[in-house]
Design an enzyme around this catalytic site. Structure first.
Site, PDB file in Angstrom:
ATOM      1  N   ASP A 225      -2.186   0.443   5.304  1.00  0.00           N
ATOM      2  CA  ASP A 225      -1.054   0.201   4.432  1.00  0.00           C
ATOM      3  C   ASP A 225      -1.651  -0.438   3.173  1.00  0.00           C
ATOM      4  OD1 ASP A 225       2.357  -0.961   4.999  1.00  0.00           O
ATOM      5  OD2 ASP A 225       1.358  -0.129   3.237  1.00  0.00           O
TER       6      ASP A 225
HETATM    7  C1  GLC Z   1       4.043  -0.363   1.113  1.00  0.00           C
HETATM    8  C2  GLC Z   1       4.688   0.095   2.388  1.00  0.00           C
HETATM    9  C3  GLC Z   1       4.304   1.493   2.808  1.00  0.00           C
HETATM   10  C4  GLC Z   1       4.105   2.366   1.574  1.00  0.00           C
HETATM   11  C5  GLC Z   1       2.902   1.822   0.816  1.00  0.00           C
HETATM   12  C6  GLC Z   1       2.670   2.596  -0.486  1.00  0.00           C
HETATM   13  O1  GLC Z   1       3.624  -1.674   1.189  1.00  0.00           O
HETATM   14  O2  GLC Z   1       4.579  -0.783   3.509  1.00  0.00           O
HETATM   15  O3  GLC Z   1       5.351   2.014   3.646  1.00  0.00           O
HETATM   16  O4  GLC Z   1       3.882   3.727   1.957  1.00  0.00           O
HETATM   17  O5  GLC Z   1       3.014   0.439   0.538  1.00  0.00           O
HETATM   18  O6  GLC Z   1       3.716   2.353  -1.385  1.00  0.00           O
END
Ligand code: GLC
Length: 591
Positions: A225
């Site tokens: 993430d």
């Molecule tokens: C965020 C989210 C994730 C998302 C990523 C990119 O923190 O937790 O679901 O795809 O960052 O935006």
């Protein structure tokens, strides 16, 4: 392909490998021109494309219903079609991976991202997640099954350690991911921010390698993430392949040093490079040059999908569907400015937005409109209330567009209670006291307490229905479409009844899942605790009879397959869809 990939990796320098397992920037992988390795782009999200371009603006896309609504359709084919439509738009925007579906279990109604997640039940979660993956990937676009695993709260999400027993892990928090991985083979899996039982998921070998790859046979790549990585070399060793977003080489030296001093076997780094490279080379070939899609067609489909995702919770004396001869007093600003999606990384710039008022005008309905209450303040504005009550008295039927204002729930924080804004509850109570017929539409991403549920005639849960939610609502309210949604989560009477209540969201970076497997209906059913509306509940404008239930065997042993069939007959006056639900449990085996 494997050997070809290995041959390319063998030509890469250590520095190139270290650079390749770290993203180029927020949305792209690192290219290696020397070897003809292109960069690919990935973007959010689970219910539509959120492509952010260099100057920071987000490209317009079709905003479909958010996960909570999609799962309420219980319709695998519909979810596949939504996935395919998102995949079409990704091809048109030259996106190789769409970061979704978001498949975390709804342990507490308070989780700020419940609007984006699917269900409290792992079986339904798995079926909906796999259908989404199959749909998007049918367009030769990759997905990212997220957030693996147990990202069930936003509070302290970057550092919380979740203490979960093995049975709850296997039967509740991993089961949906297992189904999606084994039956839909997502191109990537995104690890979550949190830790489970003491180890951050980003460097948790047990989940990223032992469970995901060795037990389940996952053969895509694992992406972090955004910003989840702290110990980079340890993460490579644990099975985390790609760090996102790119950190401009911050960690490259750490990986290189770990390989050179022997703490990170270069073979582990090679595996990570191979996992990513295998997808990158495929993706480059899978891109359909000059792809496009019809915005009008996708908007029409978003309207159809939204109508299937909404759940008719109550319909006393069949107030709904309205007659076209009725005059309705529409109350609430959501009728004018719909709340149709959630806040955070899934937020989309929609191609078009149709409000309920737009749709009612277009369909030539007879209605009045009054704001009724503020969405910015929780206080009841007496002047607005008086205007709404007057309109309701004149019309005889009030349609209240209630729900959670955007700031009540979002990615990044959890709710602290389950109530609607007090001004809405007060106005609905006054309307009921007036003796007019009252229908309430709810626009919310997660369950709310409904203190007036026994007093109103009808309740329609619209969830966050996407850009065409207003049109879908008008179709349902006047019977152009027949509600067929079923709740994918329980609406408890009050927050205190929820099984996670005493252990959510934890404290000092630690939360204990003490309810174990008793999540959602598993708890309420075991405790024989009444709820406002149960998991699986949903009404229709028609009725159905279940006849000739048949099972293939009277007795069965552990490994037997049992097939169950039933005849469902529409006994009403209009067409409709029914969701046949079969609940099974192991016989009470006395310990
Ligand atoms: C965020 C989210 C994730 C998302 C990523 C990119 O923190 O937790 O679901 O795809 O960052 O935006």
């Amino acid at each position: 392909m494997k050997q070809g990939i290995r041959d390319i990796v063998a030509q890469m320098t250590l520095q190139e490998k270290c650079a390749f397992v770290c993203g180029l920037d927020k949305w792209h992988t690192e290219p290696i021109e020397r070897l003809g390795i292109p960069s690919i782009m990935m973007t959010d999200g689970p219910h539509g494309l959120r492509k952010i371009v260099e100057d920071g603006h987000t490209v317009q896309a079709t905003c479909f219903p958010a996960g909570a609504g999609l799962a309420s359709s219980w319709n695998r084919d519909l979810i596949k079609r939504v996935g395919a439509a998102i995949g079409e738009e990704a091809q048109a925007e030259e996106i190789s991976i769409v970061l979704g579906p978001a498949a975390n279990i709804k342990r507490s109604p308070l989780c700020g991202r419940n609007f984006e997640y699917l269900s409290e039940d792992p079986y339904l979660t798995g079926e909906m997640a796999k259908s989404h993956i199959q749909g998007v990937q049918s367009q030769n676009v990759g997905t990212s099954l997220k957030h693996f695993c147990a990202n069930n709260q936003e509070t302290m999400r970057m550092r919380v350690d979740e203490i979960i027993d093995e049975r709850a892990l296997r039967e509740i928090y991993l089961a949906g991911f297992e189904t999606a991985v084994k039956e839909a083979a997502p191109a990537t899996v995104m690890c979550s921010y949190n830790s489970v039982n003491g180890t951050p998921l980003a460097c948790n070998k047990r989940f990223l390698t032992d469970v995901l790859r060795e037990e389940w046979g996952f053969d895509g790549f694992v992406v972090s993430d955004w910003g989840a990585i702290k110990q980079r070399a340890e993460c490579v060793a644990a099975g985390l392949d790609l760090e996102m977003p790119g950190t401009k080489g911050t960690f490259n030296d750490e990986i290189e040093a770990a390989v050179l001093n022997g703490t990170l076997p270069e073979s582990k780094l090679d595996e990570a490079v191979e996992h990513i490279l295998s997808f990158v080379l495929d993706a480059a070939k899978a891109q359909k040059k000059g792809a496009s899609y019809s915005k009008e067609e996708h908007d029409r489909f978003a309207r159809e999908a939204a109508a299937e995702c909404m759940v008719l919770l109550k319909n006393e004396d069949e107030l709904l569907p309205f007659n076209s001869s009725d005059t309705i007093a529409v109350i609430g600003a959501f009728a004018e400015t719909p709340r149709f999606q959630g806040g955070g990384s899934s937020h989309i710039q929609p191609n078009k937005v149709t409000s309920l008022l737009d749709a009612l005008k277009e369909q030539g309905r007879r209605f009045t409109y009054s704001k009724g209450f503020s969405l910015e303040s929780d206080e009841l504005d007496e002047a607005l209330a008086a205007e709404a009550l007057d309109a309701a008295r004149k019309a005889g039927i009030a349609l209240v567009m209630a729900g959670l204002p955007a700031h009540y729930e979002s990615e990044g924080y959890d709710r602290v209670h389950m109530q609607l804004p007090p001004n809405q509850n007060k106005l609905i109570a006054r309307l009921c006291a007036e003796g007019v017929r009252v229908a309430v539409v709810l626009s919310n991403g997660s369950p709310v307490e409904l203190p007036w549920a026994d007093w109103v005639d009808s309740i329609l849960e619209a969830y966050l229905g996407g850009q065409a939610s207003g049109a879908a609502l008008a179709d349902l309210l006047y019977g152009e479409a027949n509600p067929s949604g079923r709740l994918a989560e329980t609406f408890p009477m009050r927050l205190q009844d929820n099984p996670s209540y005493l252990n959510f969201p934890g404290a000092q970076n630690r939360v204990e899942y003490r309810e174990s497997v008793f999540v959602g209906y598993r708890y309420y059913e075991k405790k024989e605790l009444g709820v406002r509306f149960p998991f699986g509940h949903g009404l229709s404008y028609t009725s159905f009879a279940y006849e000739t239930l048949r099972v293939s065997k009277e007795r069965m042993n552990e490994r037997d397959l049992l097939s169950v069939s039933v005849t469902v007959r529409n006994t009403g006056k209009r067409s409709g869809q029914e969701v046949v639900q079969l609940y099974i449990a192991a016989p009470d085996v006395q310990a």
